[in-house]
Write an enzyme that holds these catalytic residues in place. Sequence first.
Site, PDB file in Angstrom:
ATOM      1  N   ASN A  22      30.518  51.331  31.508  1.00  0.00           N
ATOM      2  CA  ASN A  22      31.915  51.647  31.195  1.00  0.00           C
ATOM      3  C   ASN A  22      32.366  52.902  31.936  1.00  0.00           C
ATOM      4  OD1 ASN A  22      31.979  49.508  29.440  1.00  0.00           O
ATOM      5  ND2 ASN A  22      33.014  50.630  27.821  1.00  0.00           N
TER       6      ASN A  22
ATOM      7  N   ALA B  15      39.281  45.267  26.206  1.00  0.00           N
ATOM      8  CA  ALA B  15      38.765  46.565  25.783  1.00  0.00           C
ATOM      9  C   ALA B  15      38.515  47.453  26.996  1.00  0.00           C
ATOM     10  CB  ALA B  15      37.474  46.372  24.999  1.00  0.00           C
ATOM     11  N   CYS B  16      38.404  48.740  26.733  1.00  0.00           N
ATOM     12  CA  CYS B  16      38.063  49.732  27.764  1.00  0.00           C
ATOM     13  C   CYS B  16      36.771  49.316  28.443  1.00  0.00           C
ATOM     14  CB  CYS B  16      37.909  51.108  27.113  1.00  0.00           C
ATOM     15  SG  CYS B  16      37.182  52.358  28.173  1.00  0.00           S
ATOM     16  N   PRO B  17      36.605  49.416  29.732  1.00  0.00           N
ATOM     17  CA  PRO B  17      37.530  49.994  30.708  1.00  0.00           C
ATOM     18  C   PRO B  17      38.409  48.963  31.415  1.00  0.00           C
ATOM     19  CG  PRO B  17      35.430  49.638  31.765  1.00  0.00           C
ATOM     20  CD  PRO B  17      35.314  49.061  30.371  1.00  0.00           C
ATOM     21  N   MET B  18      38.501  47.748  30.864  1.00  0.00           N
ATOM     22  CA  MET B  18      39.177  46.676  31.596  1.00  0.00           C
ATOM     23  C   MET B  18      40.652  46.961  31.938  1.00  0.00           C
ATOM     24  SD  MET B  18      36.871  44.864  32.410  1.00  0.00           S
ATOM     25  CE  MET B  18      37.998  43.781  33.281  1.00  0.00           C
TER      26      MET B  18
END
Lengths: 131, 189
Positions: A22, B15-18
């Site tokens: 992420n 959701a993060c980081p999309m």
Amino acid sequence: MSTKVAIIASNGGLFDAYKVFNIATAAAATDAEVSIFFTFEGLNLIHKQAYQQLPMPAGREHFAEGFKAANVPAIPELVGMAVELGVKIIACQMTMDVMNLKKEDFIDGIDVGGAVTFLDFAKDANVTLTF
Amino acid sequence: MNITVDKVLDCKGLACPMPIVKTKKGMEELQAGQVIEVLATDKGSVADIQGWAKNTGHQYIGTIEEGEVFKHYLRKANADEVKEETRYPHTVSHEELIEKINAKENMKILDVREPAEYAFGRIPGAISIPMGELEERISELNPEDVIHVVCRSGNRSDRACQLLDEKGFKRLKNILPGMKDWLGQIEKN
């Protein structure tokens, strides 16, 4: 000059994978230059088979539903994105020798190197993270 | 409210980081100066989009919350905007402009930014004609009027002044600096 982000991934669980990828994809998408050094159990995160079913920490298996509900991408998908965004992946040669792993056991597009390969990138990094 | 944009990117449910990753890719398909609307349900995207813009040099225009959906507006940066070259000789400062407004001087304010930028805050009473449409909509303006032209940094408004000058408008002033430093009254959609 763009921001440089240097990450060491040394743990092999699902949570570790999300922390690493992420941050890496978010940084790369924000025009940072990102390198990740995978060492010891961190190698699981880029291992062709292992990275498809990384373990949850013991007693945390119930988070599986939460991951699904939050529509979090699967790890192979995140790794693919990271590579596409230009994140440099370095597998630790020494750990590979110890664990008897070959470059072919890992996903495509990785580099294999020693500690200095990473240090050379990390020496002028703006952000250095260890997971 | 409906704001005209060049591209809409749907990141709802991601959701993060999309949302950030997709915004980066979406932005690559835009021309400099164009505006993207990013739809997201990720609450983290509100802060992330702003941080992303700050670090990539693109312009964050604003966010509207509609129910569970955040609509983020971003404008792709233009390499020559950074240089802020100004050539049109007749300019007006914010202080002078505010005095003229308070004195109710007879003049028009022309805002040449994109509709989304205009929607999120403009000088009260300003007319909106985006720079890209100025030439074809020039008949909406009167060459006899005193016209003060504004954009975000003073760059597009400079080009607008030069274009209008060529078309016979002689009572122009470029407002410098642009809206990014404007501290006077603001009107919004």
